[in-house]
Write an enzyme that holds these catalytic residues in place. Structure first.
Site, PDB file in Angstrom:
ATOM      1  N   TRP A 103     -19.235 -11.372  12.538  1.00 37.78           N
ATOM      2  CA  TRP A 103     -19.444 -11.943  13.870  1.00 37.78           C
ATOM      3  C   TRP A 103     -18.967 -13.379  13.934  1.00 37.78           C
ATOM      4  O   TRP A 103     -18.473 -13.831  14.971  1.00 37.78           O
ATOM      5  CB  TRP A 103     -20.912 -11.834  14.282  1.00 37.78           C
ATOM      6  CG  TRP A 103     -21.379 -10.408  14.305  1.00 37.78           C
ATOM      7  CD1 TRP A 103     -22.358  -9.845  13.529  1.00 37.78           C
ATOM      8  CD2 TRP A 103     -20.890  -9.339  15.146  1.00 37.78           C
ATOM      9  NE1 TRP A 103     -22.487  -8.512  13.823  1.00 37.78           N
ATOM     10  CE2 TRP A 103     -21.612  -8.177  14.800  1.00 37.78           C
ATOM     11  CE3 TRP A 103     -19.911  -9.270  16.132  1.00 37.78           C
ATOM     12  CZ2 TRP A 103     -21.381  -6.947  15.425  1.00 37.78           C
ATOM     13  CZ3 TRP A 103     -19.682  -8.049  16.756  1.00 37.78           C
ATOM     14  CH2 TRP A 103     -20.405  -6.905  16.403  1.00 37.78           C
ATOM     15  N   ASP A 172     -25.175 -18.285  17.306  1.00 34.99           N
ATOM     16  CA  ASP A 172     -25.305 -16.877  17.662  1.00 34.99           C
ATOM     17  C   ASP A 172     -26.597 -16.381  16.997  1.00 34.99           C
ATOM     18  O   ASP A 172     -26.649 -16.221  15.777  1.00 34.99           O
ATOM     19  CB  ASP A 172     -24.082 -16.114  17.128  1.00 34.99           C
ATOM     20  CG  ASP A 172     -24.151 -14.609  17.391  1.00 34.99           C
ATOM     21  OD1 ASP A 172     -25.190 -14.130  17.889  1.00 34.99           O
ATOM     22  OD2 ASP A 172     -23.155 -13.922  17.087  1.00 34.99           O
ATOM     23  N   LYS A 196     -30.896  -6.306  19.999  1.00 36.32           N
ATOM     24  CA  LYS A 196     -31.467  -6.287  18.658  1.00 36.32           C
ATOM     25  C   LYS A 196     -32.936  -6.659  18.676  1.00 36.32           C
ATOM     26  O   LYS A 196     -33.770  -5.906  18.199  1.00 36.32           O
ATOM     27  CB  LYS A 196     -30.689  -7.203  17.726  1.00 36.32           C
ATOM     28  CG  LYS A 196     -29.456  -6.504  17.155  1.00 36.32           C
ATOM     29  CD  LYS A 196     -28.174  -7.164  17.482  1.00 36.32           C
ATOM     30  CE  LYS A 196     -26.991  -6.282  17.090  1.00 36.32           C
ATOM     31  NZ  LYS A 196     -25.730  -6.966  17.316  1.00 36.32           N
TER      32      LYS A 196
HETATM   33  C1  LIG Z   1     -24.499  -7.296  17.409  1.00 36.07           C
HETATM   34  C2  LIG Z   1     -24.039  -8.675  17.250  1.00 36.07           C
HETATM   35  C3  LIG Z   1     -23.022  -9.214  18.058  1.00 36.07           C
HETATM   36  C4  LIG Z   1     -22.258  -8.397  19.080  1.00 36.07           C
HETATM   37  O1  LIG Z   1     -23.033  -8.144  20.185  1.00 36.07           O
HETATM   38  P1  LIG Z   1     -22.405  -7.412  21.465  1.00 36.07           P
HETATM   39  O2  LIG Z   1     -23.505  -7.564  22.482  1.00 36.07           O
HETATM   40  O3  LIG Z   1     -22.149  -5.982  21.072  1.00 36.07           O
HETATM   41  O4  LIG Z   1     -21.169  -8.101  21.858  1.00 36.07           O
HETATM   42  C5  LIG Z   1     -22.694 -10.541  17.889  1.00 36.07           C
HETATM   43  N1  LIG Z   1     -23.312 -11.304  16.965  1.00 36.07           N
HETATM   44  C6  LIG Z   1     -24.282 -10.815  16.166  1.00 36.07           C
HETATM   45  C7  LIG Z   1     -24.932 -11.709  15.167  1.00 36.07           C
HETATM   46  C8  LIG Z   1     -24.669  -9.486  16.284  1.00 36.07           C
HETATM   47  O5  LIG Z   1     -25.632  -9.004  15.486  1.00 36.07           O
END
Ligand SMILES: *Cc1c(COP(=O)(O)O)cnc(C)c1O
Length: 360
Positions: A103, A172, A196
């Protein structure tokens, strides 16, 4: 089929059962008004109240200062990979990134479209099995921000402490937001896809410091400017109503659990049980270095890919779903976000001990 099994999926991930039941009822008839929740106008007083309530609870739980906006955006966490540099960088501007996994790497690729990017650290050559200590990288002093991924969902690594630097942090937090307290005022932007740790897929929470809203270059389209959404309370266009509503329910559930501090303690216990089971035998091997271990995603291997496949299949038969590791590293991964019940972790630990005895 049983009413419920243990869902270790990395995301979309398990949600509190009470939240699912409430949502199921409200979809059909919201608060007895004779209209289902997902049929309501986003400008109706009922839905406006939902959005305000959700925002208020997020603010309270995370202690978000008044100088920050909380936005409900679409396009997934992945759209923030470009939206952040698009709004904060431009001609002659630079930012520093820490490359701790898939990511982060994707975010770096997008950022390079908008500015001069320094990658100050990478654990790629050890398959992203760790995150850096503060003394392992330097932040370019001209950087507008230091970007990092607080929890690396695929590799099962996590920053135990946030990076210490005078540079503004951008994070993030898709896979560990609300799992522990955070000192928000070190950050310019925090974002997280809801699927998540906060709710269903479809909404991305963005917490942005207000003074950053005026930095956006004129060339950025209206929908991609943070200010557009901040000025309209995330109602510039139709927001993802159902996802926002579900996040609100999850926030209420979090409050009932004792809030973020109580969650942090429970998360330490849950992950602690699994890592203890992994460390107890040579049969299981954790992917992450010990100092970098994630409390949210526990990635581990068995002695052979064949044993891993058998482990995942037998676990599924025993009611443990979603334990297959990400295709980029294989192996197994148990995702144990806030809503994952402690007794499910205890049962997996028993299963692991049995499996090791039979196959070790
Ligand atoms: C799942 C995830 C993403 C991607 O998320 P989307 O909503 O599918 O774009 C980005 N960063 C992290 C840390 C993730 O776990």
């Amino acid at each position: 089929m049983p009413e419920r099994i243990y869902n270790f999926s990395p995301g979309p991930a398990t949600l509190p059962y009470s939240v699912l039941q409430q949502a199921a009822a409200d979809i059909v008839n919201y608060q007895n008004i004779g209209i289902g929740l997902i049929e309501l106008s986003h400008r109706s007083k009922e839905f406006m109240a939902v959005a305000e309530d959700t925002e208020r609870r997020i603010r309270q739980l995370l202690k978000v200062p008044d100088t920050y906006k909380v936005l409900f955006l679409q396009g997934g966490a992945s759209s923030q990979f470009f939206m952040i540099p698009m709004n904060l960088l431009g001609e002659g501007k630079t930012a520093t990134y820490l490359n701790t996994g898939t990511w982060a790497k994707k975010a770096i690729k997008e950022a390079r479209l908008f500015g001069d990017i320094t990658v100050a650290y990478s654990s790629e050559d050890t398959t992203f099995n760790r995150v850096p200590r503060d003394d392992e990288y330097t932040v370019d002093p001209d950087s507008e921000y230091l970007y990092f991924v607080s929890n690396n969902t695929i590799y099962g690594t996590q920053f135990a402490q946030m990076p210490k630097t005078d540079t503004m942090l951008v994070a993030d937090m898709s896979s560990d937001i609300l799992s522990r307290p955070v000192d928000i005022d070190k950050f310019g932007i925090i974002f997280a896809g809801a699927q998540k740790n906060m709710g269903p897929a479809g909404v991305t929470i963005v917490i942005v410091r207000e003074d950053l809203l005026d930095k956006t270059p004129d060339s950025v389209p209206t929908m991609l400017r943070y200010k557009t959404h901040a000025d309209k309370g995330s109602m510039f266009n139709t927001p993802p109503c159902f996802a926002i509503y579900c996040v609100g329910l999850v926030m209420r559930w979090l409050e009932e659990q004792g809030g973020v501090e109580a969650m942090a303690e429970k998360n330490r216990r849950k992950a602690g049980m699994l890592y203890e089971a992994i460390d107890a035998t040579d049969f299981y091997r954790g992917h992450a270095e010990k100092d970098s271990r994630s409390l949210m995603n526990v990635s581990f291997n068995l002695p052979t890919p064949e044993l891993e496949a058998r482990f995942i299949a037998e676990a599924a038969e025993s009611g443990f779903n979603g334990l297959k590791g990400h295709r980029s590293i294989g192996g197994c991964r148990a995702s144990i976000y806030n809503a994952f019940p402690e007794e499910g972790v205890a049962k997996l630990v028993d299963f692991m001990a049995d499996f090791a005895k039979k196959n070790g």
